[in-house]
Design an enzyme around this catalytic site. Structure first.
Site, mmCIF file in Angstrom:
data_model
loop_
_atom_site.group_PDB
_atom_site.id
_atom_site.type_symbol
_atom_site.label_atom_id
_atom_site.label_comp_id
_atom_site.label_asym_id
_atom_site.label_seq_id
_atom_site.Cartn_x
_atom_site.Cartn_y
_atom_site.Cartn_z
ATOM 1 N N TYR A 63 -42.910 64.347 58.806
ATOM 2 C CA TYR A 63 -43.402 63.163 59.517
ATOM 3 C C TYR A 63 -42.493 61.983 59.203
ATOM 4 C CZ TYR A 63 -47.673 63.616 62.185
ATOM 5 O OH TYR A 63 -48.566 63.868 63.179
ATOM 6 N N GLU A 65 -42.634 58.580 61.091
ATOM 7 C CA GLU A 65 -42.891 57.417 61.946
ATOM 8 C C GLU A 65 -42.050 56.235 61.481
ATOM 9 O OE1 GLU A 65 -45.383 59.201 60.562
ATOM 10 O OE2 GLU A 65 -47.176 59.201 61.863
ATOM 11 N N ASP A 209 -31.755 55.181 85.365
ATOM 12 C CA ASP A 209 -32.289 56.451 84.860
ATOM 13 C C ASP A 209 -31.245 57.529 85.159
ATOM 14 O OD1 ASP A 209 -33.484 58.891 84.498
ATOM 15 O OD2 ASP A 209 -35.373 58.363 85.470
ATOM 16 N N THR A 235 -32.446 62.157 80.052
ATOM 17 C CA THR A 235 -32.925 63.317 79.319
ATOM 18 C C THR A 235 -31.711 64.018 78.715
ATOM 19 O OG1 THR A 235 -32.865 64.565 81.377
ATOM 20 C CG2 THR A 235 -35.013 63.790 80.657
ATOM 21 N N LYS A 238 -30.597 68.313 80.642
ATOM 22 C CA LYS A 238 -30.145 68.701 81.981
ATOM 23 C C LYS A 238 -28.631 68.920 81.939
ATOM 24 C CE LYS A 238 -34.021 66.538 84.423
ATOM 25 N NZ LYS A 238 -34.672 65.499 83.638
ATOM 26 N N ARG A 244 -34.716 69.827 75.031
ATOM 27 C CA ARG A 244 -35.594 69.015 75.887
ATOM 28 C C ARG A 244 -35.897 67.711 75.168
ATOM 29 N NH1 ARG A 244 -36.716 72.170 79.672
ATOM 30 N NH2 ARG A 244 -37.793 70.509 80.751
HETATM 31 N N1 DSN Z 1 -38.495 67.983 86.452
HETATM 32 C C1 DSN Z 1 -37.284 67.197 86.539
HETATM 33 C C2 DSN Z 1 -36.396 67.693 87.617
HETATM 34 O O1 DSN Z 1 -36.454 68.870 87.895
HETATM 35 O O2 DSN Z 1 -35.638 66.948 88.187
HETATM 36 C C3 DSN Z 1 -37.546 65.767 86.687
HETATM 37 O O3 DSN Z 1 -38.419 65.336 85.709
#
Ligand code: DSN
Length: 426
Positions: A63, A65, A209, A235, A238, A244
């Site tokens: 933990y 925080e 974003d 994120t 990707k 993730r």
């Molecule tokens: N689920 C993601 C995507 O496939 O683009 C977006 O959050």
């Protein structure tokens, strides 16, 4: 005499299959699926074994925080090193001065950014979900659309590219506090500079974003919004090919403080330090020269696949792609073929992708007239332009006879042969 006491420590065989055959049997089947079928979901990728090892490390036990040097609990000196390393690496990668690596996801990163700079009811501009935006860009079913007054911009009817003129007009009309750029289903470059100019013209903050294109930016294939936008969220799983999770960057010291407060204690509790460690691994991988080649190849492959699908009779939204994905409008190919039916038929054939609305789609998001297809994962697996042409042919074969289970089975066999030459986890 040894003290007699119940032993609450579970057996710890070296192979986790021996500890929990039921669960790890399921994991094995998912590994098999990823190794033997085509992964064309634009937001997915194959993380390296080092990223996966960090995610499965003992850091999950801690933990922590707070932030490095300012934690609520003891025992965090080593975890501080992990989080500092991740922050340093991501700042170097994108040329940022401040990073928050704690967001559990892209949605959390976006919400934290909103919490940092907005009050409930404030006006924000975001891209329409059915024209490529994201749920967190003001969809009425998402907290963003319920707490803030989002006004949506979209793409032009003529060339299906981001309508910067409409964006400027809406900004002038609504005087938003924040303009959000970025998309989940938009195949072209989003230029940060013109959006900065629009934001400045109305005194708005600008958030980019970059969830989908973070890896393309890191690899030099797309313009870097850091230093142009006030806040950049993304994120890590990707195109960036990490675990993730989410991340927020800024070069503004006041925003940095507000963002950190918004992530914790504003929105989240204990950070996932095992995932932050895996983010650090991914940031290092993305800083290697080979990652530049990888980012370029993702785009080359997407262009090759879009062009080959066009030759098979599909309409590619906006006429092509500049990034890792394309949107296919199925209507000219087969007016009755919905995205839902196409996704299901392709799934049966070992080709994994997702249905997607196309701009001004008359069908609902659950049915849709289109498909979204992405190349990050197959590029990681080593496929190139020649394989993209093969994949386009397989997709067309299935979709010419979507109900034909024999054709699906035959394509599935061909997919397995193709994937056997490009196995992500041999
Ligand atoms: N689920 C993601 C995507 O496939 O683009 C977006 O959050």
């Amino acid at each position: 005499m040894p003290i007699e006491r119940p032993n609450f420590v579970p057996d710890q065989p070296v192979d986790p299959h021996d500890a929990d055959p039921e669960l790890f049997g399921i994991v094995d089947r998912e590994l098999e699926r990823q190794n033997t079928t085509l992964q064309l979901i634009a937001s997915e990728n194959f993380a390296s074994r080092a990223v996966i090892a960090a995610t499965g490390s003992v850091l999950t036990n801690k933990y922590s925080e707070g932030y490095p040097g300012k934690r609520y609990y003891g025992g965090n000196a080593i975890v501080d090193e992990v989080e500092d390393l991740a922050r340093r690496r991501v700042c170097d990668l994108f040329g940022a001065t401040h990073a928050n690596v704690q967001p559990h996801s892209g949605a959390n990163a976006n919400l934290a950014a909103y919490l940092a700079v907005l009050e409930a009811g404030d006006t924000v501009l975001g891209m329409r979900l059915d024209q490529g935006g994201h749920l967190t860009h003001g969809s009425p079913v998402n907290i963003s659309g319920r707490f803030y007054n989002f006004v949506s911009y979209g793409v032009t009817e003529s060339d299906e590219r981001l309508d910067y003129e409409q964006l400027a007009e809406l900004a002038e009309q609504h005087r938003p506090k924040l303009i959000v750029a970025g998309a989940t289903a938009y195949p072209r470059v989003i230029e940060p500079a013109p959006i900065r100019a629009i934001a400045d013209s109305v005194g708005a903050l600008f958030m980019f974003d970059a969830a989908h294109v973070a890896g393309l930016i890191a690899g030099g294939a797309h313009p870097n919004p850091v230093g142009v936008a006030d806040i950049v969220t993304f994120t890590t799983h990707k195109t960036l090919r990490g675990p993730r999770g989410g991340c927020i960057l800024t070069n503004d010291a006041d925003l940095a403080k507000a963002i950190d407060k918004a992530v914790f204690p504003g929105l989240q509790g204990g950070p996932l330090e095992h995932v932050i460690a895996a983010k650090a691994v991914a940031f290092r991988e993305a800083a290697q020269p080979e990652f530049r080649q990888y980012a370029a190849q993702i785009v080359t492959n997407a262009r090759a696949l879009a062009s080959a699908l066009g030759a098979e009779g599909f309409r590619i939204v906006s006429g092509g792609t500049d990034n890792h994905l394309m949107l296919v409008d199925l209507r000219p190919f087969d007016a009755d073929l919905t995205g839902k039916l196409a996704q299901e038929a392709l799934d049966r054939s070992g080709i994994t992708l997702n249905k997607n609305t196309v701009p001004n789609d008359p069908r609902s998001p659950f049915v849709t007239s289109g498909l979204r297809i992405g190349t990050p994962a197959v590029t990681t697996a080593g496929m190139g332009e020649a394989e993209m042409v093969v994949i386009a042919g397989l997709i067309a074969r299935v979709l010419r006879h979507p109900e034909d289970t024999h054709e699906s089975a035959a394509v599935r066999d061909e997919v397995a042969v193709l994937c056997s030459k490009f196995t992500p986890y041999p």
